[in-house]
Motif scaffolding. Structure first.
Motif, mmCIF file in Angstrom:
data_model
loop_
_atom_site.group_PDB
_atom_site.id
_atom_site.type_symbol
_atom_site.label_atom_id
_atom_site.label_comp_id
_atom_site.label_asym_id
_atom_site.label_seq_id
_atom_site.Cartn_x
_atom_site.Cartn_y
_atom_site.Cartn_z
ATOM 1 N N ILE A 5 13.781 -15.667 44.826
ATOM 2 C CA ILE A 5 15.234 -15.578 44.713
ATOM 3 C C ILE A 5 15.850 -16.871 44.191
ATOM 4 C CG2 ILE A 5 15.426 -13.868 46.560
ATOM 5 C CD1 ILE A 5 16.298 -16.149 48.419
ATOM 6 N N PHE A 6 15.064 -17.942 44.145
ATOM 7 C CA PHE A 6 15.615 -19.234 43.730
ATOM 8 C C PHE A 6 14.574 -20.006 42.914
ATOM 9 C CE2 PHE A 6 16.367 -23.815 45.101
ATOM 10 C CZ PHE A 6 17.315 -24.042 44.118
ATOM 11 N N ARG A 44 16.777 -20.033 49.409
ATOM 12 C CA ARG A 44 17.800 -20.731 48.638
ATOM 13 C C ARG A 44 18.228 -22.037 49.310
ATOM 14 N NH1 ARG A 44 20.092 -17.362 44.799
ATOM 15 N NH2 ARG A 44 19.893 -15.126 45.173
ATOM 16 N N LEU A 45 18.815 -22.902 48.494
ATOM 17 C CA LEU A 45 19.545 -24.065 48.982
ATOM 18 C C LEU A 45 21.001 -23.890 48.587
ATOM 19 C CD1 LEU A 45 17.265 -27.104 48.045
ATOM 20 C CD2 LEU A 45 17.709 -26.205 50.324
ATOM 21 N N GLN A 47 24.863 -25.511 47.635
ATOM 22 C CA GLN A 47 25.222 -26.543 46.657
ATOM 23 C C GLN A 47 25.145 -27.950 47.244
ATOM 24 O OE1 GLN A 47 26.011 -25.291 43.515
ATOM 25 N NE2 GLN A 47 25.773 -27.369 42.766
ATOM 26 N N GLU A 48 25.571 -28.106 48.490
ATOM 27 C CA GLU A 48 25.523 -29.426 49.114
ATOM 28 C C GLU A 48 24.079 -29.907 49.259
ATOM 29 O OE1 GLU A 48 27.618 -29.107 52.772
ATOM 30 O OE2 GLU A 48 29.596 -29.068 51.842
ATOM 31 N N GLN A 49 23.181 -29.000 49.627
ATOM 32 C CA GLN A 49 21.774 -29.369 49.766
ATOM 33 C C GLN A 49 21.155 -29.709 48.415
ATOM 34 O OE1 GLN A 49 20.689 -25.714 51.821
ATOM 35 N NE2 GLN A 49 20.196 -26.850 53.687
ATOM 36 N N LEU A 50 21.542 -28.969 47.374
ATOM 37 C CA LEU A 50 21.027 -29.255 46.036
ATOM 38 C C LEU A 50 21.442 -30.653 45.579
ATOM 39 C CD1 LEU A 50 21.588 -25.850 44.207
ATOM 40 C CD2 LEU A 50 19.395 -27.008 44.524
ATOM 41 N N ILE A 51 22.690 -30.998 45.841
ATOM 42 C CA ILE A 51 23.169 -32.340 45.484
ATOM 43 C C ILE A 51 22.369 -33.396 46.233
ATOM 44 C CG2 ILE A 51 25.137 -33.916 45.664
ATOM 45 C CD1 ILE A 51 26.956 -31.481 45.218
ATOM 46 N N SER A 52 22.082 -33.121 47.496
ATOM 47 C CA SER A 52 21.311 -34.056 48.316
ATOM 48 C C SER A 52 19.895 -34.224 47.770
ATOM 49 C CB SER A 52 21.265 -33.549 49.761
ATOM 50 O OG SER A 52 20.618 -34.474 50.602
ATOM 51 N N VAL A 53 19.271 -33.122 47.335
ATOM 52 C CA VAL A 53 17.925 -33.187 46.754
ATOM 53 C C VAL A 53 17.949 -33.985 45.453
ATOM 54 C CG1 VAL A 53 16.060 -31.845 45.712
ATOM 55 C CG2 VAL A 53 17.146 -31.037 47.808
ATOM 56 N N ALA A 54 18.969 -33.738 44.627
ATOM 57 C CA ALA A 54 19.082 -34.453 43.353
ATOM 58 C C ALA A 54 19.220 -35.953 43.576
ATOM 59 C CB ALA A 54 20.272 -33.909 42.562
ATOM 60 N N GLU A 55 19.990 -36.328 44.590
ATOM 61 C CA GLU A 55 20.166 -37.750 44.891
ATOM 62 C C GLU A 55 18.855 -38.376 45.367
ATOM 63 O OE1 GLU A 55 23.284 -37.639 47.744
ATOM 64 O OE2 GLU A 55 24.888 -37.745 46.255
ATOM 65 N N VAL A 268 29.938 -15.649 46.976
ATOM 66 C CA VAL A 268 30.077 -16.911 47.701
ATOM 67 C C VAL A 268 29.450 -16.772 49.083
ATOM 68 C CG1 VAL A 268 31.713 -18.561 48.679
ATOM 69 C CG2 VAL A 268 32.171 -17.520 46.455
ATOM 70 N N SER A 269 28.645 -17.753 49.468
ATOM 71 C CA SER A 269 27.989 -17.753 50.768
ATOM 72 C C SER A 269 28.297 -19.049 51.507
ATOM 73 C CB SER A 269 26.470 -17.601 50.603
ATOM 74 O OG SER A 269 26.146 -16.413 49.916
ATOM 75 N N VAL A 270 27.935 -19.070 52.779
ATOM 76 C CA VAL A 270 28.143 -20.260 53.600
ATOM 77 C C VAL A 270 27.369 -21.436 53.007
ATOM 78 C CG1 VAL A 270 27.820 -21.272 55.885
ATOM 79 C CG2 VAL A 270 28.487 -18.876 55.658
ATOM 80 N N GLY A 271 28.020 -22.588 52.909
ATOM 81 C CA GLY A 271 27.394 -23.774 52.348
ATOM 82 C C GLY A 271 27.721 -23.994 50.887
ATOM 83 N N ASP A 272 28.310 -22.981 50.237
ATOM 84 C CA ASP A 272 28.675 -23.118 48.833
ATOM 85 C C ASP A 272 29.952 -23.938 48.671
ATOM 86 O OD1 ASP A 272 26.565 -21.621 47.849
ATOM 87 O OD2 ASP A 272 27.676 -19.734 47.920
ATOM 88 N N ILE A 273 30.169 -24.420 47.461
ATOM 89 C CA ILE A 273 31.449 -24.990 47.061
ATOM 90 C C ILE A 273 32.140 -23.934 46.213
ATOM 91 C CG2 ILE A 273 32.585 -26.814 45.734
ATOM 92 C CD1 ILE A 273 30.173 -28.603 46.371
#
Length: 325
Positions: A5-6, A44-45, A47-55, A268-273
């Motif tokens: 799924i991701f 899935r991750l 959006q906030e988690q994805l940003i954290s992984v990218a950092e 839109v799901s929980v954790g999204d922006i």
């Protein structure tokens, strides 16, 4: 076999940076097994988690997604096969028809999304995806939904069929078209926002100026709006658009130069922006959360503010699906 799924390149970026799976798990506050599922595409991750992984891995958000330009051929092909499988399921199992029928039956009974979700023993985000035609439904879930609508499961099946035969679902399906589209493109070409293959890089318009109270004013009729290269995963999303980050109400996590890309058709799901439209041309940028009762709400900062989102307001949310930093 678990469902992909991701599709992502998190493992590739993690190993490139020399970050262990355990270090990534600790960074995200999840288990080691969760990281394994995430890297395989089974989980899935947000959006906030994805940003954290990218950092942590010192790469762009775009580098975390599967795309033809920097992904191994077998990775692209695996995701293409999965998308084709899910498209067949969507058609053969009638997920769009089921979702539209459930929405019609729910509104006919003056029930909210939350009421049906709670009575069906599922979260609001899960049930919302079902109504949008973006999630398969197990036999147990179908029975629970039927019960929430005060119907016998067999009666619910007949109701769905009757509504579809009468053409009563066409308008709903047009508004909530939830077919999954392939992310992979043929080599040497690109997919335009309208699904047409061209030899040129497709562009996407970027709107947004600072409004009052930290809101963003968006003029979709602005013919002079700048254009940027369309992110790969949005190349076949005809309703997607870009937004200038011209507010600090989401905090200081993202730089001022960031461009956010929204897809009104994505769930839109929980954790999204997401952008939450308060009028046709003005929106708040929110971090989506869920309370103990399964009710969505949005958070924004500077100053801290909790924004209530009713079940009927979900259509006013446009999910941020990609960010260019």
């Amino acid at each position: 076999m678990e469902e992909i799924i991701f599709p992502n390149q998190i493992r590739l970026q993690r190993k490139r940076k020399g970050v262990s799976m355990q270090a990534l798990a600790d960074h995200l506050g999840v288990s080691l097994s969760a990281i394994s599922k995430i890297e395989k595409g089974y989980r899935r991750l947000n959006q906030e988690q994805l940003i954290s992984v990218a950092e942590l891995t010192d790469c762009s958000l775009q580098d975390l997604y599967v795309n033809e330009q920097n992904s191994k051929e077998e990775v692209v092909q695996a995701w293409r096969r999965e998308q084709e499988r899910r498209n067949r399921i969507n058609v053969d199992a009638g997920l769009k028809i089921l979702g539209a029928a459930l929405r019609r039956l729910r509104t006919d009974r003056d029930l909210t999304l939350i009421e049906v979700a709670e009575n069906a023993d599922m979260t609001l985000s899960v049930y919302h995806r079902i109504e949008m035609g973006q999630r398969e439904v197990s036999d147990k879930e179908f029975k629970n939904i039927a019960k929430a609508l005060s119907l016998d499961p067999e009666v619910l099946k007949k109701e769905v069929q009757n509504l579809n035969d009468a053409g009563a679902l066409n308008e709903i399906m047009e508004k909530t078209d939830a077919k999954y589209k392939s992310l992979a493109t043929p080599k040497g070409s690109h997919v335009s926002m309208y699904g047409v293959y061209t030899g040129e890089m497709p562009m996407i318009k970027v709107y947004g100026v600072a409004g009052k109270d930290g809101n963003i004013f968006i003029d979709f009729d602005d013919e002079e709006a700048k254009e940027v290269v369309c992110p790969f995963q949005l190349m076949n999303k005809r309703d997607a658009y870009g937004i200038n980050l011209c507010t600090r109400r989401l905090g200081s996590l993202l730089p001022n130069r960031a461009i956010l890309f929204a897809d009104p058709q994505d769930v839109v799901s929980v954790g999204d922006i997401a952008l939450y439209y308060t009028s046709d041309n003005e929106a708040m940028l929110l971090s989506i959360r869920e309370d103990d009762h399964g009710q969505f709400y949005g958070l924004r900062f500077n100053p801290d503010e909790k924004v209530k989102i009713s079940s009927e307001d979900l259509t006013k949310l446009h999910k941020i699906v990609s960010i260019n930093l």
